[in-house]
Scaffold this motif. Structure first.
Motif, PDB file in Angstrom:
ATOM      1  N   GLN A   1       0.804  -1.054  -0.046  1.00 40.68           N
ATOM      2  CA  GLN A   1      -0.202   0.006   0.064  1.00 40.68           C
ATOM      3  C   GLN A   1       0.778   1.150  -0.052  1.00 40.68           C
ATOM      4  O   GLN A   1       1.984   1.251   0.337  1.00 40.68           O
ATOM      5  CB  GLN A   1      -1.058  -0.158   1.208  1.00 40.68           C
ATOM      6  CG  GLN A   1      -0.227   0.193   2.436  1.00 40.68           C
ATOM      7  CD  GLN A   1       0.474  -1.007   2.976  1.00 40.68           C
ATOM      8  OE1 GLN A   1       0.518  -2.003   2.462  1.00 40.68           O
ATOM      9  NE2 GLN A   1       0.708  -0.865   4.378  1.00 40.68           N
ATOM     10  N   VAL A   2       0.178   2.507  -0.457  1.00 37.43           N
ATOM     11  CA  VAL A   2       0.914   3.737  -0.680  1.00 37.43           C
ATOM     12  C   VAL A   2       1.515   4.139   0.921  1.00 37.43           C
ATOM     13  O   VAL A   2       0.441   3.979   1.783  1.00 37.43           O
ATOM     14  CB  VAL A   2       0.257   4.750  -1.114  1.00 37.43           C
ATOM     15  CG1 VAL A   2       0.778   6.227  -1.085  1.00 37.43           C
ATOM     16  CG2 VAL A   2      -0.007   4.394  -2.439  1.00 37.43           C
ATOM     17  N   GLN A   3       2.454   4.356   1.175  1.00 39.35           N
ATOM     18  CA  GLN A   3       3.011   5.008   2.307  1.00 39.35           C
ATOM     19  C   GLN A   3       3.942   6.070   2.288  1.00 39.35           C
ATOM     20  O   GLN A   3       5.033   6.024   1.451  1.00 39.35           O
ATOM     21  CB  GLN A   3       3.760   3.854   3.327  1.00 39.35           C
ATOM     22  CG  GLN A   3       3.802   4.261   4.587  1.00 39.35           C
ATOM     23  CD  GLN A   3       4.185   3.000   5.477  1.00 39.35           C
ATOM     24  OE1 GLN A   3       4.640   2.020   4.975  1.00 39.35           O
ATOM     25  NE2 GLN A   3       4.167   3.117   6.797  1.00 39.35           N
ATOM     26  N   LEU A   4       3.583   7.274   3.240  1.00 38.27           N
ATOM     27  CA  LEU A   4       4.561   8.303   3.143  1.00 38.27           C
ATOM     28  C   LEU A   4       4.949   8.435   4.429  1.00 38.27           C
ATOM     29  O   LEU A   4       4.213   8.896   5.351  1.00 38.27           O
ATOM     30  CB  LEU A   4       3.959   9.387   2.462  1.00 38.27           C
ATOM     31  CG  LEU A   4       3.730   9.627   0.941  1.00 38.27           C
ATOM     32  CD1 LEU A   4       2.509  10.623   0.665  1.00 38.27           C
ATOM     33  CD2 LEU A   4       4.707   9.605   0.193  1.00 38.27           C
ATOM     34  N   VAL A   5       6.229   8.646   4.868  1.00 40.03           N
ATOM     35  CA  VAL A   5       6.849   8.824   6.313  1.00 40.03           C
ATOM     36  C   VAL A   5       7.566  10.009   6.246  1.00 40.03           C
ATOM     37  O   VAL A   5       8.737  10.008   5.687  1.00 40.03           O
ATOM     38  CB  VAL A   5       7.457   7.478   6.630  1.00 40.03           C
ATOM     39  CG1 VAL A   5       8.165   7.616   8.086  1.00 40.03           C
ATOM     40  CG2 VAL A   5       6.667   6.092   6.666  1.00 40.03           C
ATOM     41  N   GLU A   6       7.310  11.040   6.954  1.00 33.42           N
ATOM     42  CA  GLU A   6       8.324  12.036   7.090  1.00 33.42           C
ATOM     43  C   GLU A   6       8.867  11.946   8.564  1.00 33.42           C
ATOM     44  O   GLU A   6       8.591  11.232   9.458  1.00 33.42           O
ATOM     45  CB  GLU A   6       7.152  13.286   7.418  1.00 33.42           C
ATOM     46  CG  GLU A   6       6.130  13.890   6.527  1.00 33.42           C
ATOM     47  CD  GLU A   6       4.959  13.031   6.746  1.00 33.42           C
ATOM     48  OE1 GLU A   6       3.988  13.656   6.142  1.00 33.42           O
ATOM     49  OE2 GLU A   6       4.614  12.278   7.529  1.00 33.42           O
ATOM     50  N   SER A   7      10.056  12.635   8.415  1.00 31.46           N
ATOM     51  CA  SER A   7      11.187  12.781   9.640  1.00 31.46           C
ATOM     52  C   SER A   7      11.871  13.980   9.607  1.00 31.46           C
ATOM     53  O   SER A   7      11.915  14.706   8.461  1.00 31.46           O
ATOM     54  CB  SER A   7      11.838  11.386   9.670  1.00 31.46           C
ATOM     55  OG  SER A   7      12.889  11.443   8.494  1.00 31.46           O
ATOM     56  N   GLY A   8      12.645  14.143  10.729  1.00 37.52           N
ATOM     57  CA  GLY A   8      13.614  15.292  10.433  1.00 37.52           C
ATOM     58  C   GLY A   8      13.109  16.543  11.430  1.00 37.52           C
ATOM     59  O   GLY A   8      13.795  17.489  11.629  1.00 37.52           O
ATOM     60  N   GLY A   9      11.772  16.460  11.870  1.00 33.64           N
ATOM     61  CA  GLY A   9      11.348  17.602  12.713  1.00 33.64           C
ATOM     62  C   GLY A   9      11.998  17.548  14.052  1.00 33.64           C
ATOM     63  O   GLY A   9      12.740  16.574  14.350  1.00 33.64           O
ATOM     64  N   GLY A  10      11.789  18.659  14.542  1.00 33.47           N
ATOM     65  CA  GLY A  10      12.367  18.832  16.100  1.00 33.47           C
ATOM     66  C   GLY A  10      12.121  20.242  16.431  1.00 33.47           C
ATOM     67  O   GLY A  10      11.259  21.044  15.951  1.00 33.47           O
ATOM     68  N   SER A  11      12.733  20.651  17.318  1.00 34.11           N
ATOM     69  CA  SER A  11      12.712  21.979  18.055  1.00 34.11           C
ATOM     70  C   SER A  11      14.073  22.835  17.890  1.00 34.11           C
ATOM     71  O   SER A  11      15.247  22.077  18.080  1.00 34.11           O
ATOM     72  CB  SER A  11      12.568  21.928  19.599  1.00 34.11           C
ATOM     73  OG  SER A  11      12.220  23.290  20.059  1.00 34.11           O
ATOM     74  N   VAL A  12      14.113  23.894  17.341  1.00 37.83           N
ATOM     75  CA  VAL A  12      15.111  24.814  17.014  1.00 37.83           C
ATOM     76  C   VAL A  12      14.867  26.049  17.380  1.00 37.83           C
ATOM     77  O   VAL A  12      13.749  26.570  17.512  1.00 37.83           O
ATOM     78  CB  VAL A  12      15.464  24.733  15.430  1.00 37.83           C
ATOM     79  CG1 VAL A  12      15.759  23.295  15.111  1.00 37.83           C
ATOM     80  CG2 VAL A  12      14.467  25.414  14.672  1.00 37.83           C
ATOM     81  N   GLN A  13      16.001  26.976  17.558  1.00 27.94           N
ATOM     82  CA  GLN A  13      16.042  28.307  17.847  1.00 27.94           C
ATOM     83  C   GLN A  13      15.676  29.150  16.465  1.00 27.94           C
ATOM     84  O   GLN A  13      15.895  28.572  15.379  1.00 27.94           O
ATOM     85  CB  GLN A  13      16.975  28.808  18.457  1.00 27.94           C
ATOM     86  CG  GLN A  13      17.450  28.312  19.939  1.00 27.94           C
ATOM     87  CD  GLN A  13      18.563  28.745  20.484  1.00 27.94           C
ATOM     88  OE1 GLN A  13      19.504  29.246  19.977  1.00 27.94           O
ATOM     89  NE2 GLN A  13      18.615  28.711  21.957  1.00 27.94           N
ATOM     90  N   PRO A  14      15.052  30.359  16.614  1.00 24.77           N
ATOM     91  CA  PRO A  14      14.684  31.252  15.470  1.00 24.77           C
ATOM     92  C   PRO A  14      16.261  31.529  14.719  1.00 24.77           C
ATOM     93  O   PRO A  14      17.279  31.735  15.409  1.00 24.77           O
ATOM     94  CB  PRO A  14      14.374  32.569  15.854  1.00 24.77           C
ATOM     95  CG  PRO A  14      13.683  32.079  17.175  1.00 24.77           C
ATOM     96  CD  PRO A  14      14.469  30.855  17.940  1.00 24.77           C
ATOM     97  N   GLY A  15      16.214  31.207  13.366  1.00 22.56           N
ATOM     98  CA  GLY A  15      17.574  31.379  12.653  1.00 22.56           C
ATOM     99  C   GLY A  15      17.988  30.009  12.344  1.00 22.56           C
ATOM    100  O   GLY A  15      19.001  30.019  11.582  1.00 22.56           O
ATOM    101  N   GLY A  16      17.775  28.873  12.887  1.00 23.31           N
ATOM    102  CA  GLY A  16      18.053  27.518  12.935  1.00 23.31           C
ATOM    103  C   GLY A  16      17.863  27.076  11.626  1.00 23.31           C
ATOM    104  O   GLY A  16      16.880  27.707  10.811  1.00 23.31           O
ATOM    105  N   SER A  17      18.175  25.685  11.397  1.00 25.61           N
ATOM    106  CA  SER A  17      17.866  25.098  10.248  1.00 25.61           C
ATOM    107  C   SER A  17      17.348  23.588  10.388  1.00 25.61           C
ATOM    108  O   SER A  17      17.761  22.987  11.475  1.00 25.61           O
ATOM    109  CB  SER A  17      19.071  25.054   9.331  1.00 25.61           C
ATOM    110  OG  SER A  17      19.309  26.194   8.801  1.00 25.61           O
ATOM    111  N   LEU A  18      16.774  22.991   9.419  1.00 29.09           N
ATOM    112  CA  LEU A  18      15.916  21.581   9.857  1.00 29.09           C
ATOM    113  C   LEU A  18      16.129  21.091   8.160  1.00 29.09           C
ATOM    114  O   LEU A  18      15.760  21.857   7.443  1.00 29.09           O
ATOM    115  CB  LEU A  18      14.846  21.575  10.355  1.00 29.09           C
ATOM    116  CG  LEU A  18      14.712  21.731  11.929  1.00 29.09           C
ATOM    117  CD1 LEU A  18      13.183  21.715  12.463  1.00 29.09           C
ATOM    118  CD2 LEU A  18      15.799  20.469  12.500  1.00 29.09           C
ATOM    119  N   THR A  19      16.162  19.691   8.004  1.00 31.66           N
ATOM    120  CA  THR A  19      15.947  19.262   6.807  1.00 31.66           C
ATOM    121  C   THR A  19      14.701  18.131   7.117  1.00 31.66           C
ATOM    122  O   THR A  19      14.994  16.854   7.832  1.00 31.66           O
ATOM    123  CB  THR A  19      17.163  18.743   6.280  1.00 31.66           C
ATOM    124  OG1 THR A  19      18.190  19.674   5.984  1.00 31.66           O
ATOM    125  CG2 THR A  19      17.036  17.713   4.984  1.00 31.66           C
TER     126      THR A  19
END
Length: 127
Positions: A1-19
């Protein structure tokens, strides 16, 4: 079956980066466009960016332009969302979604065009 799984979220300070990553399975990934959406508490879900199949053309919301970059790796069935210069207003649950349709600037942000959705990953930007 179709599955989409997100990852990489979190908590960061303003000006920070995430992928963020979106790993897909259960369908022919390289034929599908992939969108990133987000939903903040008390707000409607909004389109952030999308990337087409084939030529990998991209579109961005005004709020993401110049700060976020979407890309895809068809060999890994994965779409990425590189987010830089994050702001508190970017705080939301981020979802990826798949569509067999060719996406264009006038409609890529319409959630109804996407058939399948992931469960989301939380991004919190706070000092």
């Amino acid at each position: 079956q179709v599955q989409l799984v997100e990852s990489g979220g979190g908590s960061v300070q303003p000006g920070g980066s995430l992928t963020l990553s979106c790993v897909a399975s259960g369908f022919t990934f390289h034929y599908y466009g992939i969108g990133w959406f987000r939903q903040a508490p008390g707000k409607e879900r909004e389109g952030v960016s999308c990337i087409n199949s084939g030529d990998s053309s991209t579109y961005y919301a005004d709020s993401a332009m110049g700060r976020f970059t979407i890309s895809r790796d068809n060999a890994k069935n994965t779409v990425y969302l590189q987010m830089n210069s994050l702001k508190p207003d970017d705080t939301a649950i981020y979802y990826c979604a798949a569509t067999p349709l060719r996406l264009a600037g006038t409609h890529w942000h319409l959630a109804a065009l996407y058939d399948d959705w992931g469960q989301g990953t939380q991004v919190t930007v706070t000092s």
